[in-house]
Design a protein around this motif. Structure first.
Motif, PDB file in Angstrom:
ATOM      1  N   LEU A  21     -21.498 -18.443 -16.288  1.00 21.26           N
ATOM      2  CA  LEU A  21     -21.929 -17.830 -17.540  1.00 21.26           C
ATOM      3  C   LEU A  21     -20.657 -17.449 -18.272  1.00 21.26           C
ATOM      4  O   LEU A  21     -19.830 -16.688 -17.755  1.00 21.26           O
ATOM      5  CB  LEU A  21     -22.769 -16.587 -17.267  1.00 21.26           C
ATOM      6  N   PHE A  75     -22.171 -13.520 -22.835  1.00 16.59           N
ATOM      7  CA  PHE A  75     -23.423 -12.767 -22.666  1.00 16.59           C
ATOM      8  C   PHE A  75     -23.385 -11.555 -23.585  1.00 16.59           C
ATOM      9  O   PHE A  75     -22.408 -10.800 -23.583  1.00 16.59           O
ATOM     10  CB  PHE A  75     -23.559 -12.323 -21.201  1.00 16.59           C
ATOM     11  N   ALA A 104     -31.386 -11.337 -25.495  1.00 16.91           N
ATOM     12  CA  ALA A 104     -30.098 -11.658 -24.857  1.00 16.91           C
ATOM     13  C   ALA A 104     -29.619 -13.032 -25.320  1.00 16.91           C
ATOM     14  O   ALA A 104     -30.412 -13.951 -25.503  1.00 16.91           O
ATOM     15  CB  ALA A 104     -30.237 -11.636 -23.339  1.00 16.91           C
ATOM     16  N   VAL A 149     -26.995 -15.972 -24.102  1.00 12.59           N
ATOM     17  CA  VAL A 149     -26.269 -16.390 -22.890  1.00 12.59           C
ATOM     18  C   VAL A 149     -25.677 -17.787 -23.128  1.00 12.59           C
ATOM     19  O   VAL A 149     -26.339 -18.655 -23.694  1.00 12.59           O
ATOM     20  CB  VAL A 149     -27.190 -16.427 -21.654  1.00 12.59           C
ATOM     21  N   ILE A 176     -31.225 -18.485 -14.726  1.00 15.05           N
ATOM     22  CA  ILE A 176     -30.495 -17.399 -15.389  1.00 15.05           C
ATOM     23  C   ILE A 176     -31.405 -16.182 -15.372  1.00 15.05           C
ATOM     24  O   ILE A 176     -32.545 -16.226 -15.837  1.00 15.05           O
ATOM     25  CB  ILE A 176     -30.120 -17.793 -16.827  1.00 15.05           C
ATOM     26  N   ILE A 208     -31.785 -12.086 -16.393  1.00 15.02           N
ATOM     27  CA  ILE A 208     -31.283 -10.951 -17.165  1.00 15.02           C
ATOM     28  C   ILE A 208     -31.943  -9.698 -16.610  1.00 15.02           C
ATOM     29  O   ILE A 208     -33.176  -9.627 -16.515  1.00 15.02           O
ATOM     30  CB  ILE A 208     -31.618 -11.085 -18.664  1.00 15.02           C
ATOM     31  N   SER A 233     -25.937 -22.790 -24.930  1.00 13.69           N
ATOM     32  CA  SER A 233     -26.250 -21.386 -25.214  1.00 13.69           C
ATOM     33  C   SER A 233     -27.764 -21.211 -25.304  1.00 13.69           C
ATOM     34  O   SER A 233     -28.476 -22.114 -25.777  1.00 13.69           O
ATOM     35  CB  SER A 233     -25.604 -20.953 -26.533  1.00 13.69           C
ATOM     36  N   ALA A 285     -26.370 -10.277 -16.535  1.00 10.08           N
ATOM     37  CA  ALA A 285     -26.857 -11.655 -16.534  1.00 10.08           C
ATOM     38  C   ALA A 285     -26.293 -12.344 -15.308  1.00 10.08           C
ATOM     39  O   ALA A 285     -25.095 -12.231 -15.016  1.00 10.08           O
ATOM     40  CB  ALA A 285     -26.401 -12.376 -17.797  1.00 10.08           C
ATOM     41  N   ARG A 321     -22.336 -11.663 -15.455  1.00 10.28           N
ATOM     42  CA  ARG A 321     -21.689 -11.072 -16.628  1.00 10.28           C
ATOM     43  C   ARG A 321     -22.429  -9.789 -16.991  1.00 10.28           C
ATOM     44  O   ARG A 321     -23.627  -9.648 -16.736  1.00 10.28           O
ATOM     45  CB  ARG A 321     -21.672 -12.039 -17.812  1.00 10.28           C
TER      46      ARG A 321
END
Lengths: 592, 293
Positions: A216, A219, A232, A234, A248, A250, A270, A285, A299
């Motif tokens: 990642l 973030f 979010a 990312v 992924i 969060i 992204s 994240a 992150r």
């Protein structure tokens, strides 16, 4: 052993000619004698196998072949090569950036492989002339020249990679200057998963390869404008050669949301991930994937709000002005100007200067700035178009119907005026900073222009100097983080909960590890999100420009020529052959 | 044939002289004893004084002791023709240095000794016959002619010592010291007849047999085609240790026969090989053998 002229070995083909001549001569082995009658009638000997063999292997032939071999060897210019490395100095520079934590296919990190390479180098150099340096965004000297050998090796073996970003050649040069300069080292070896792209002449690069990475690389989180949850952003990178299933996640310490992906090889994408159930401010994240470097699979992001601005208000209220100030920062009203970050005087004349930072809106201060009669104004003149207060503001759209005249101190910096009447001015002395906005807001179009909040933001920023919020940009490990503007610092804890000691008067620190750091001030607790530098996630040794340096500059090659030995041997063999040949001719009587 | 005599070599021979066993008659005064008593430094005998004798030869010491007049007589020294018969047949080409080279070197040395002793020296190269040679003459001019002849004649042809002696006798009429240099490897008839005729002419004869070491101790091995260098006849033989021993035995027999012949005729015979330095041969063998002093 080195052969300088290998082409000379083609001379060995001449051996075929010698053999052919001997075969032809062998067919007529003759011997001339003085008196044949002495031989006639003698019974011949039955020839033994050994005798036949001796006869077939003519010593003359062997000598001639030996001469040819010796001559060929002499022409080939053999040399005994020895390499002696100068012992006058070795600098080992280990890349200690976060990417060196990548676990290679051998099960060890790139850094450990680099340490092994460095350890092998130590065996060939005296410890007294060796320095070991860790290069990252925070370079460090592990061992200076002169350290005893065990200590030197111990320092190397006990060293660990950092979480910092890559260091630069300039930083390294500076560090080397601190230990006497680069000139004292005849060999500088750079062990890394990348080359020093801005390079240093004379460096020898040993690339440490291996490992693959998914990461990642960015973030951030923004609160939803409508007030429910967050969103979010990312950025994920698949830095491998295969399609990879990744997850992924969060989290905000209470809730979480996930996104499952199939990432193509060598791609960076992204994603916007809605997180409507979130109610927290600290977000993590994580990329759930199997790779060699897990430091960038996590992150952190802190959604801390900016610090409140403490306002002491004098005069009548103004909803427009208050709304504009609150759009800049949360506002807390205080009763005394001493406790305030900003004193706002609106529609009145203050009896005396409150001191500090003062915003006068259609107001004055007794003895300092007094307003006179109100006059009609038509055209606004921008006297200081480059003033910071006007940053991003287009004052040509402002309309002011009337404004009071004013007597201002001579050193007042008038930014806007209309028909000779100052509309916007700044006065500053040793005890106070006063910003004067002359007209009654209701007599202007300011509250309804889009530039008004910008103007107020600039005014507040100029007066209060609110620190930039930490929210939309996370810090990087090893990078200096300013803690000013968050109140008097009480304590600081790193991501592992260990206290970080800050020297008195220093409000900047360099986080060493990624994660949430906690700062406690007299204004409350603040979280500082620290991440690994995104640049560390994209390091692939195969993509790194390989800078190779010829180590011959540091290594002296000694060549001891041996062709003379071969030549002398050839001459001796030739003499022996000639002697044997002459004696045979004497026997046969062919020579006179 | 290359030049083989140098000044230093000749100087080293300066103290050597030929010894002639018998009294020789010569035309001119030389350094060899003559049957006629005469004037020289070498005392011969006493005899009673007779009137007319030279007073200078009366031995007054003897008169004092014996009270008799005695006259000292001295050996009359006369010159001696020296004939060098050098074998230059093809078989003399064998070896390094070749036997011919060695023989020529030796002949030159002996010619020098003869000429230096005021003798007349002649050179007669031969193979199966006598080649054109140089009759015996005095003086060092003869030395130059001898050297040129030795240089110019190439060894060739078969060997016939007997025929060469007969030719020699027909060309020379004065007896002298005849030195024959050869390998004496003659398969056919010997040279006893020629030797007898020489001795009959009252020549003093010296035989010098020159062999190559390979003639005496050959190193051949295995199947070898042996070629006679003079006749080009060939014999193929598998040579082993036993064959070599048999060959050496034959060579010994051949040399023994030569020695027996020389003993029988009272002729000195010297045998050498080309690996023996010439000086050593002159100083040791010939001096010890009474040819030189």
């Amino acid at each position: 052993m080195t052969v300088l002229n290998p082409a000379a070995f083609y001379l060995l083909f001449a051996a075929l000619g010698i053999l052919l001549l001997h075969l032809l001569r062998a067919r007529e082995r003759r011997r001339e004698v003085s008196a044949l009658f002495l031989w006639e009638g003698l019974p011949g000997d039955p020839q033994s196998r050994a005798a036949r063999l001796r006869q077939q292997i003519d010593p003359l032939l062997l000598l001639q072949l030996a001469v040819l071999l010796a001559l060929t060897t002499a022409f080939a210019q053999p040399a005994w090569t020895t390499r002696t490395t100068s012992l006058s100095g070795l600098a080992i520079v280990l890349d200690a950036s976060a990417s060196m934590r990548t676990v290679t296919e051998d099960g060890v990190t790139r850094y450990r492989k680099a340490v092994d390479e460095a350890s092998a180098l130590l065996d060939r150099y005296p410890a007294a002339a060796t320095a070991i340096i860790q290069l990252s965004s925070r370079p460090a000297i592990l061992a200076r020249p002169g350290l005893p050998s065990p200590d030197l090796r111990d320092a190397l073996l006990r060293s660990e990679p950092t979480w910092y970003a890559d260091g630069t050649a300039a930083e390294l040069r500076s560090l080397l200057a601190g230990i006497g300069g680069i000139s004292q080292f005849e060999r500088v070896v750079w062990l890394s998963d990348r080359s020093l792209v801005d390079g240093l002449d004379g460096f020898e690069t040993i690339l440490v390869e291996g490992g693959e990475n998914l990461a990642l690389t960015a973030f951030s989180v923004r609160g939803n404008p409508e007030g429910g949850g967050v969103t979010a952003w990312v950025t994920a990178t698949n830095d491998t050669d295969a399609y990879r299933d990744v997850l992924i996640r969060i989290e905000d310490r209470k809730n979480q949301t996930t996104l499952s992906l199939l990432m193509p090889p060598r791609t960076t994408e992204s994603y916007v991930i809605p997180f409507p159930t979130s109610s927290g401010t600290l977000f993590t994240a994580s990329l759930v994937a199997d790779d060699g470097f897990d430091g960038d699979n996590l992150r952190y992001f802190s959604l801390n709000r900016p610090i409140d601005v403490r306002v002491h208000w004098l005069g009548s209220e103004s909803r427009y002005l208050m709304a504009a100030i609150q759009s800049v920062a949360p506002v807390t009203h205080v009763d005394a100007s001493e406790d305030a970050d900003l004193t706002v005087v609106h529609g009145t004349r203050a009896p005396a200067s409150p001191g500090g930072t003062v915003l006068l809106v259609h107001a004055g201060i007794e003895g300092l700035l007094t307003q006179g009669e109100t006059v009609a104004t038509e055209r606004i003149t921008v006297l200081r178009p480059d003033h910071p207060i006007l940053e991003d503001v287009d004052p040509t759209g402002f309309r002011v119907r009337e404004a009071p005249t004013a007597s201002v101190p001579p050193s007042t910096d008038v930014v806007l005026a209309a028909d000779g009447v100052p509309l916007l001015a700044v006065y500053e002395d040793e005890t106070q900073t006063v910003l004067y906005l002359a007209p009654d807001l209701l007599e202007t179009n300011l509250p309804i222009t889009v530039d008004f909040p910008l103007l107020v933001r600039n005014i507040v920023a100029a007066l209060v100097r609110v620190p930039p919020p930490l929210s939309y940009r996370s810090a990087e490990a090893g990078e200096p983080v300013s803690l000013s503007g968050l109140g008097a610092i009480d304590r600081l804890y790193d991501a592992n909960g260990m206290p970080v000691v800050l020297p008195d008067g220093i409000s900047t620190f360099r986080p060493e590890v990624p994660g949430f750091h906690t700062l406690i001030t007299d204004r409350g607790a603040f979280a500082v999100a620290v991440n690994v530098s995104a640049a560390e996630s994209g390091v692939r040794t195969s993509e790194a420009p390989i800078a190779t340096f010829d180590p011959a500059g540091q290594t002296t090659i000694h060549r001891l020529p041996l062709w003379q030995v071969a030549a002398v041997l050839a001459i001796l063999l030739l003499l022996a052959e000639a002697s044997l040949h002459a004696s045979r001719r004497a026997v046969t009587g062919r020579t006179r | 044939m290359t030049t083989f005599i140098d000044e230093a070599f000749l100087q080293r021979l300066a103290n050597l002289r030929f010894i002639v066993r018998g009294r020789r008659k010569g035309h001119l005064a030389g350094l060899h004893a003559s049957p006629r008593a005469g004037v020289s430094l070498e005392f011969a005998d006493y005899r009673a004084y007779a009137p007319g004798d030279d007073f200078r030869y009366i031995d007054w010491n003897a008169y004092g002791r014996l009270d008799r007049l005695l006259v000292k007589t001295y050996v009359h020294e006369a010159d001696l023709p020296i004939y060098l018969l050098v074998d230059l047949s093809a078989s003399m080409r064998i070896g390094v240095p070749s036997k011919a080279h060695y023989a020529a070197h030796l002949a030159a040395a002996m010619a020098y000794l003869g000429l230096r002793g005021l003798d007349r020296v002649g050179l007669f190269p031969f193979s199966d016959r006598l080649m054109p040679g140089l009759s015996a003459r005095h003086g060092m001019g003869q030395m130059g002619r001898i050297l040129r002849l030795l240089r110019d004649v190439e060894p060739t042809g078969r060997t016939s010592v007997n025929q060469a002696i007969l030719d020699f006798l027909s060309q020379t009429h004065e007896s002298g010291l005849t030195i024959i240099l050869s390998d004496f490897l003659t398969g056919g008839g010997g040279f006893a007849d020629g030797l007898s005729r020489l001795l009959h002419r009252r020549d003093e004869v010296i035989l010098l047999q020159i062999l190559d070491p390979e003639d005496v101790r050959p190193h051949a091995a295995g199947a070898t085609q042996l070629v006679d260098i003079e006749s080009s006849r060939q014999v193929t033989l598998t040579i082993g240790q036993r064959t070599l021993e048999d060959y050496k035995h034959r060579v010994r027999q051949n040399r023994e026969r030569l020695r027996a012949l020389s003993l029988e005729r009272g002729v000195p015979c010297f045998q050498t090989t080309t690996d023996v330095p010439i000086e050593r041969f002159l100083h040791e063998d010939l001096r010890r053998g009474g040819v030189l002093r």
